[in-house]
Design an enzyme around this catalytic site. Structure first.
Site, PDB file in Angstrom:
ATOM      1  N   SER A  89       0.823  -1.219   0.000  1.00  0.00           N
ATOM      2  CA  SER A  89       0.000   0.000   0.000  1.00  0.00           C
ATOM      3  C   SER A  89       0.854   1.266   0.000  1.00  0.00           C
ATOM      4  O   SER A  89       0.323   2.365  -0.084  1.00  0.00           O
ATOM      5  CB  SER A  89      -0.938   0.011   1.209  1.00  0.00           C
ATOM      6  OG  SER A  89      -0.193   0.061   2.405  1.00  0.00           O
ATOM      7  N   ASN A  90       2.174   1.148   0.124  1.00  0.00           N
ATOM      8  CA  ASN A  90       3.057   2.324   0.048  1.00  0.00           C
ATOM      9  C   ASN A  90       3.314   2.758  -1.395  1.00  0.00           C
ATOM     10  O   ASN A  90       3.638   3.917  -1.659  1.00  0.00           O
ATOM     11  CB  ASN A  90       4.441   2.016   0.666  1.00  0.00           C
ATOM     12  CG  ASN A  90       4.406   1.669   2.134  1.00  0.00           C
ATOM     13  OD1 ASN A  90       5.223   0.911   2.615  1.00  0.00           O
ATOM     14  ND2 ASN A  90       3.447   2.207   2.871  1.00  0.00           N
ATOM     15  N   LEU A  91       3.214   1.806  -2.328  1.00  0.00           N
ATOM     16  CA  LEU A  91       3.733   2.061  -3.684  1.00  0.00           C
ATOM     17  C   LEU A  91       2.900   3.072  -4.466  1.00  0.00           C
ATOM     18  O   LEU A  91       3.362   3.594  -5.483  1.00  0.00           O
ATOM     19  CB  LEU A  91       3.830   0.740  -4.467  1.00  0.00           C
ATOM     20  CG  LEU A  91       4.705  -0.345  -3.829  1.00  0.00           C
ATOM     21  CD1 LEU A  91       4.788  -1.557  -4.759  1.00  0.00           C
ATOM     22  CD2 LEU A  91       6.093   0.162  -3.498  1.00  0.00           C
ATOM     23  N   LYS A 127      12.752   0.076   4.371  1.00  0.00           N
ATOM     24  CA  LYS A 127      12.664   1.237   3.485  1.00  0.00           C
ATOM     25  C   LYS A 127      14.018   1.919   3.315  1.00  0.00           C
ATOM     26  O   LYS A 127      14.346   2.419   2.235  1.00  0.00           O
ATOM     27  CB  LYS A 127      11.657   2.250   4.041  1.00  0.00           C
ATOM     28  CG  LYS A 127      10.221   1.819   3.901  1.00  0.00           C
ATOM     29  CD  LYS A 127       9.281   2.934   4.327  1.00  0.00           C
ATOM     30  CE  LYS A 127       7.836   2.483   4.140  1.00  0.00           C
ATOM     31  NZ  LYS A 127       6.876   3.532   4.574  1.00  0.00           N
ATOM     32  N   ASP A 140       4.994  11.338   9.411  1.00  0.00           N
ATOM     33  CA  ASP A 140       3.544  11.377   9.250  1.00  0.00           C
ATOM     34  C   ASP A 140       2.833  11.371  10.599  1.00  0.00           C
ATOM     35  O   ASP A 140       1.687  10.993  10.692  1.00  0.00           O
ATOM     36  CB  ASP A 140       3.095  10.161   8.430  1.00  0.00           C
ATOM     37  CG  ASP A 140       3.518   8.860   9.090  1.00  0.00           C
ATOM     38  OD1 ASP A 140       4.190   8.911  10.137  1.00  0.00           O
ATOM     39  OD2 ASP A 140       3.174   7.787   8.564  1.00  0.00           O
ATOM     40  N   ASN A 141       3.546  11.756  11.653  1.00  0.00           N
ATOM     41  CA  ASN A 141       2.878  11.716  12.956  1.00  0.00           C
ATOM     42  C   ASN A 141       3.367  12.864  13.830  1.00  0.00           C
ATOM     43  O   ASN A 141       4.481  13.369  13.651  1.00  0.00           O
ATOM     44  CB  ASN A 141       3.122  10.369  13.641  1.00  0.00           C
ATOM     45  CG  ASN A 141       4.582  10.152  13.972  1.00  0.00           C
ATOM     46  OD1 ASN A 141       5.075  10.618  14.992  1.00  0.00           O
ATOM     47  ND2 ASN A 141       5.306   9.470  13.080  1.00  0.00           N
ATOM     48  N   CYS A 169      -2.936   9.755   7.238  1.00  0.00           N
ATOM     49  CA  CYS A 169      -3.129   9.330   5.853  1.00  0.00           C
ATOM     50  C   CYS A 169      -3.527   7.862   5.793  1.00  0.00           C
ATOM     51  O   CYS A 169      -4.239   7.440   4.884  1.00  0.00           O
ATOM     52  CB  CYS A 169      -1.858   9.576   5.046  1.00  0.00           C
ATOM     53  SG  CYS A 169      -1.514  11.324   4.799  1.00  0.00           S
ATOM     54  N   CYS A 213     -10.680  -0.651  15.160  1.00  0.00           N
ATOM     55  CA  CYS A 213     -10.462   0.330  14.091  1.00  0.00           C
ATOM     56  C   CYS A 213      -9.324  -0.229  13.228  1.00  0.00           C
ATOM     57  O   CYS A 213      -9.225  -1.443  13.059  1.00  0.00           O
ATOM     58  CB  CYS A 213     -10.141   1.709  14.670  1.00  0.00           C
ATOM     59  SG  CYS A 213      -8.666   1.745  15.698  1.00  0.00           S
TER      60      CYS A 213
END
Ligand code: ZN
Length: 411
Positions: A78-80, A95, A139-140, A197, A369
């Protein structure tokens, strides 16, 4: 505001380097001196993800001599959609390792330094001290405040970017010449209020818009050209294709860069951002639901699977009341992956109080969740309403996919 170059020039370039960087050298403001400054520069990119990908590729292509990459995550499918420094063959790899290989293929003259760690209060100052500036691709909120404070304490520029759906923001925080991130955003939002995101999605190509501005700002600071985004916050809306520039000011009362700072060393940023509530794992159903410290009982994915299939109860206990599984995510998230039988009640309905009336108080409730943050908030609300048997799925549906149902997509 023009600033002096951040980095001194390297030794003269080789013929091969001059050929490679000829289009830079031809620009009068950059020239041979500017390219030598880039070669001598050390840039730390925190996060080899959406923003880090374009920033890393362009910094390497530009000839930034030393590029540090901080990331301890592995590449996921799902990163691509946006993390273009990685490819299909990199799924499952670190990564930082994947980025190192990509950058070597773009420009083997650049030295890549891998930091395969989660940057935190214990290591941030030591890592950042070895670099001229930081490109923030995190992202946090905890990491963002950590990087800000570390950069203020070390006097380094913090080239920041942030993205969500179609919206991007970017600025250069630099307490020596203007505001820091905390001057403008003194407090993090309450945990769970601003979706990540991973929860709300992001337009992949937005990363290129914001990440490439970050790379451009890094180059400008190193070479000492133009007006850096110090004291200016750029706000981008990809749907309107608009860029607005807000002037932002240093706050003399800022906790870290103000006249009387209260933050003089790195703190616990998970705690500061309220994202590490104490939790109690593995509490059996029927026990006291919330500990005195307000923690929420957790259930593991495997325990939930056993309960849903009726394996949870001991043979002499008779039929246990059927567990009610509640999914507090949005409909788009549920369309990607759902646990069969879960009832959809959005977190907002818990916040408004509507959800309480929809749930039976005489049956155990498990809330889930994506990763277990929002479900804890919902569980806390239900517990406060007097429900005696509420648990949150530890690790959310990601744990369920990992431990119980591998056929569902992780996202
Ligand atoms: Zn400040």
């Amino acid at each position: 505001m023009a600033l002096a170059p951040l980095v001194a020039p390297s030794a003269p370039l080789s013929a091969q380097e001059i050929e490679r960087y000829a289009r830079h050298v031809l620009i009068p403001d950059v020239g041979m001196q500017g390219q030598r400054r880039l070669k001598n520069a050390r840039v730390l990119v925190v996060g080899a993800g959406g923003l880090g990908s374009p920033a890393l590729i362009y910094l390497a292509a530009a000839g930034v001599g030393t590029i540090g990459v901080v990331d301890d995550d592995v590449v996921e499918l799902s990163n691509l959609q946006r993390q273009v420094v990685h490819g299909v063959a990199d799924v499952g790899r670190l990564k930082s390792e994947s980025a190192e290989q990509s950058l070597a293929s773009v420009n083997p003259l650049v030295r890549v330094v891998r930091h395969d760690v989660r940057i935190d209060s214990a290591n941030a100052l030591e890592i950042i001290a070895g670099y001229d500036l930081v490109v923030d691709g995190t992202d946090n909120f905890p990491t963002r405040y950590l990087l800000n404070d570390a950069c203020v304490l070390l006097g380094k520029p913090h080239v920041w970017g942030s993205i969500f759906r179609f919206d991007g923001q970017t600025s250069v925080w630099w307490a020596l010449h203007g505001p820091c991130y905390r001057c403008v955003f003194p407090e993090p939002p309450p945990p769970g209020l601003v979706p990540s995101c991973a929860e709300g999605g992001v337009l992949g190509v937005l990363c290129a818009a914001i990440g490439s501005i970050q790379a451009a700002e890094a180059v400008k600071l190193i070479v000492g050209i133009g007006d850096p985004l110090v004291g200016r916050l750029m706000v981008h809306d990809a749907l309107r294709q608009s860029w607005d520039v807000l002037t932002v000011h240093r706050n003399p009362d800022c906790a870290v860069c103000g006249d009387n700072p209260t933050v003089t060393e790195l703190v616990d940023y998970q705690d500061f951002c309220g994202v590490s509530p104490p939790t109690v794992a593995g509490m059996p159903a029927g026990s006291v639901p919330a500990a005195a410290d307000g923690s929420v009982p957790l259930i593991t994915a495997q325990e939930l699977a056993d309960q849903l299939s009726g394996k949870g109860a001991a043979p002499d206990e008779g039929a246990a009341p059927e567990v009610v599984l509640v999914d507090v995510r949005g409909s788009e998230e549920r369309s990607i992956a759902s646990i069969p039988g879960a009832r959809a009640i959005h977190l907002d309905a818990f916040r408004s109080g509507e959800a309480v009336a929809k749930l039976p108080f005489d049956r155990p409730v498990v809330i889930h969740c994506r990763s277990g943050i929002r479900s804890e908030e919902a569980a806390r609300i239900l517990i406060a309403a007097g429900h005696l048997d509420v648990r949150s799925l530890e690790g959310g549906i990601l744990a369920w996919v990992r431990e119980v149902d591998h056929t569902l997509p992780a996202y």
